[in-house]
Motif scaffolding. Structure first.
Motif, PDB file in Angstrom:
ATOM      1  N   SER A  67       0.829  -1.208   0.000  1.00 57.25           N
ATOM      2  CA  SER A  67       0.000   0.000   0.000  1.00 57.25           C
ATOM      3  C   SER A  67       0.865   1.261   0.000  1.00 57.25           C
ATOM      4  O   SER A  67       0.639   2.183  -0.786  1.00 57.25           O
ATOM      5  N   SER A  79      -1.653   9.113  -0.292  1.00 62.03           N
ATOM      6  CA  SER A  79      -1.486   8.696   1.100  1.00 62.03           C
ATOM      7  C   SER A  79      -1.726   9.879   2.039  1.00 62.03           C
ATOM      8  O   SER A  79      -1.825  11.020   1.608  1.00 62.03           O
ATOM      9  N   LYS A 115      -5.336   5.806  -4.510  1.00 61.82           N
ATOM     10  CA  LYS A 115      -5.973   5.903  -3.197  1.00 61.82           C
ATOM     11  C   LYS A 115      -6.962   4.764  -2.999  1.00 61.82           C
ATOM     12  O   LYS A 115      -7.027   4.162  -1.936  1.00 61.82           O
ATOM     13  N   SER A 119      -5.864   2.056  -0.136  1.00 63.96           N
ATOM     14  CA  SER A 119      -6.670   2.038   1.091  1.00 63.96           C
ATOM     15  C   SER A 119      -7.394   0.699   1.247  1.00 63.96           C
ATOM     16  O   SER A 119      -7.537   0.196   2.369  1.00 63.96           O
ATOM     17  N   CYS A 122      -4.853  -1.717   2.547  1.00 58.50           N
ATOM     18  CA  CYS A 122      -4.588  -1.431   3.955  1.00 58.50           C
ATOM     19  C   CYS A 122      -5.674  -2.031   4.842  1.00 58.50           C
ATOM     20  O   CYS A 122      -5.387  -2.673   5.852  1.00 58.50           O
ATOM     21  N   LEU A 129      -8.481   2.116   9.389  1.00 58.08           N
ATOM     22  CA  LEU A 129      -8.588   3.229   8.465  1.00 58.08           C
ATOM     23  C   LEU A 129     -10.061   3.539   8.297  1.00 58.08           C
ATOM     24  O   LEU A 129     -10.871   2.636   8.165  1.00 58.08           O
ATOM     25  N   PRO A 134     -10.976   8.979   2.543  1.00 57.01           N
ATOM     26  CA  PRO A 134     -10.777   8.555   1.161  1.00 57.01           C
ATOM     27  C   PRO A 134     -12.005   8.795   0.282  1.00 57.01           C
ATOM     28  O   PRO A 134     -11.867   9.186  -0.877  1.00 57.01           O
TER      29      PRO A 134
END
Length: 179
Positions: A67, A79, A115, A119, A122, A129, A134
């Protein structure tokens, strides 16, 4: 002659309305699907952490690294804190209303895709998160890209307005709020 001018104005208004509706529909569908996958990946990661902690111990750092690599290699502004990126884009749009080229490295198509992927990786790996940042960043980016691509049809709509509208739409989608 007046009828011709009136028809031309009506066609431009209709074109603008269609483009705005298309932009909103595309952004809403994209970010709703993103939020659904985001939630599903979160459930998968939670289940993995409970049922197979040893596997999670191995997978988590690998996916975190991938990521982070995607962001550093392809779009650094994918990020970090999305709201800071949105504010940076708004400040730039205020300085240069026609300066999408400068903003594209903050919320262009590449940033949106990186993104999205980073994400989701992640969250899939078990990272904590939120989807709100996002979602707002991606939606404001989609709106900004659309406003730039169709600027000939949208002469009165400022880039700054599109970014704000996109951010608000993204937050509404992420929180499942009616628009």
């Amino acid at each position: 002659m007046r009828d011709l001018i009136r028809n031309e104005v009506s066609l431009k208004g209709l074109a603008m309305l269609i483009l705005v509706a298309f932009s909103v529909a595309f952004a809403v569908i994209f970010v709703e699907e993103y939020c659904a996958v985001f939630s599903e990946f979160g459930f998968i990661a939670k289940r993995r952490l409970i049922d197979q902690p040893a596997v999670a111990f191995i997978i988590t750092p690998i996916f975190f690294w991938i990521s982070a690599y995607l962001c550093r290699r392809f779009a650094e502004n994918a990020s970090g804190n999305s709201m800071e990126h949105i504010n940076e884009a708004l400040e730039e749009a205020e300085k240069r209303p026609e300066g999408f080229e400068k903003i594209s490295n903050i919320m262009g198509a590449r940033v949106i895709m990186v993104k999205t992927i980073s994400s989701l990786l992640c969250v899939f790996s078990g990272g904590a998160l939120g989807r709100e940042g996002p979602a707002a960043h991606m939606t404001s980016g989609i709106f900004a890209v659309m406003s730039y691509r169709f600027r000939a049809f949208l002469p009165k709509a400022k880039l700054e307005t599109w970014i704000i509208a996109g951010s608000a739409t993204g937050m509404a989608i992420a929180f499942y709020a009616p628009i």
